[in-house]
Design an enzyme around this catalytic site. Structure first.
Site, PDB file in Angstrom:
ATOM      1  N   THR A  15     -11.424   1.109  -3.025  1.00  0.00           N
ATOM      2  CA  THR A  15     -11.038  -0.239  -3.237  1.00  0.00           C
ATOM      3  C   THR A  15     -11.533  -1.046  -2.011  1.00  0.00           C
ATOM      4  O   THR A  15     -12.075  -2.137  -2.363  1.00  0.00           O
ATOM      5  CB  THR A  15      -9.575  -0.063  -3.298  1.00  0.00           C
ATOM      6  OG1 THR A  15      -9.104   0.657  -4.351  1.00  0.00           O
ATOM      7  CG2 THR A  15      -9.223  -1.559  -3.562  1.00  0.00           C
ATOM      8  N   GLY A 188       0.685   1.714  -9.703  1.00  0.00           N
ATOM      9  CA  GLY A 188      -0.375   1.509  -8.678  1.00  0.00           C
ATOM     10  C   GLY A 188      -0.029   1.457  -7.276  1.00  0.00           C
ATOM     11  O   GLY A 188      -0.601   1.326  -6.491  1.00  0.00           O
ATOM     12  N   LYS A 206       0.561   3.694  11.795  1.00  0.00           N
ATOM     13  CA  LYS A 206       0.531   2.333  12.127  1.00  0.00           C
ATOM     14  C   LYS A 206       1.266   1.901  13.377  1.00  0.00           C
ATOM     15  O   LYS A 206       0.913   0.927  14.228  1.00  0.00           O
ATOM     16  CB  LYS A 206       0.929   1.042  10.845  1.00  0.00           C
ATOM     17  CG  LYS A 206       0.088   1.308   9.650  1.00  0.00           C
ATOM     18  CD  LYS A 206       0.628   0.660   8.641  1.00  0.00           C
ATOM     19  CE  LYS A 206      -0.319   0.859   7.387  1.00  0.00           C
ATOM     20  NZ  LYS A 206       0.253   0.183   6.226  1.00  0.00           N
TER      21      LYS A 206
END
Length: 239
Positions: A15, A188, A206
């Site tokens: 993506t 999704g 992160k």
């Protein structure tokens, strides 16, 4: 000064990779100082996989490491993912070849950021990872530049969209974790194997990067205490 056209090699055409190719195709002149950037070579797991953007005119590499070391690219973009394996080897190869590297790989930076940064510094080339953490904010640039003179006491935030969706829906609807997870997968928002998200590893990578930037230390993911949300029940939320 002569403007430069940067020949970009992109490893990973999911993506993010596909979106990058489309962006650069639409806006080749977005680069600063009048430079331009054109993707000339790519690498991914499958050459024949259906894609929304045409790659037939680009040089194909089966091996991302070979792409990273190719003399026919000036800048390497790593979107393969994973903290080790081809992703790490490709980034190391590009840096050793004196090529700037851009990566969205949070696991790679959280677990090997210090050694890769040292390699980049030794080679005199940038290692850029804005897209690895909250790229739309942008958090990395803000902490490296805008907040460089601030004294930061702590870093906290909502860092994983999948977990945020699941916990919010559990609170609003009173449904179980398993039920909301199935919905997130259908929409999704969650992967078929959601371990990286619901297990806390994505957020852990992160926060490791953000903490390193905030406190001026090397990323140390091994020292992070990771706890997922798989065991969270409605009673926990109500309390």
């Amino acid at each position: 000064m002569t403007n430069k056209t940067w020949r970009v090699g992109v490893a990973g055409l999911g993506t993010v990779g596909g979106g990058l190719l489309q962006f650069l195709a639409d806006r080749p002149d977005f680069a600063p100082a009048g430079d331009s950037a054109v993707v000339t070579a790519v690498s991914a797991r499958s050459k024949s996989r259906p894609r929304t953007i045409d790659i037939s005119g680009l040089t194909w590499f089966d091996d991302p490491v070979a792409l990273a070391g190719s003399p026919d690219i000036d800048l390497f973009v790593e979107l393969v993912g994973g903290s080790d394996g081809p992703a790490k080897a490709a980034v190391e190869t590009a840096l050793k070849a004196g090529k700037p590297v851009v990566t969205a790989n949070k696991a790679l930076i959280a677990e090997h950021g210090a050694e890769l940064a040292a390699l980049a510094e030794a080679q005199g080339v940038p290692l850029l990872f804005e897209a690895a953490v909250m790229g739309g904010v942008p958090a990395v640039k803000m902490m490296r530049e805008a907040m460089v003179g601030d004294d930061i006491d702590s870093v906290a935030g909502i860092l994983n969209g999948t977990c945020n969706f699941i916990l919010s829906e559990m609170e609003k609807t009173g449904r179980s974790f398993a039920d909301v997870l199935r919905e997130a997968q259908a929409l999704g928002y969650a992967e078929a194997d959601p371990t990286m998200d619901v297990g806390g590893f994505d957020a852990g990578h992160k926060i490791t990067i953000l903490a390193a930037l905030a406190f001026g230390c090397a990323p140390n993911f091994a020292a992070a205490e990771i706890e997922g949300i798989e065991a969270v029940e409605l009673l926990d939320i109500k309390l």
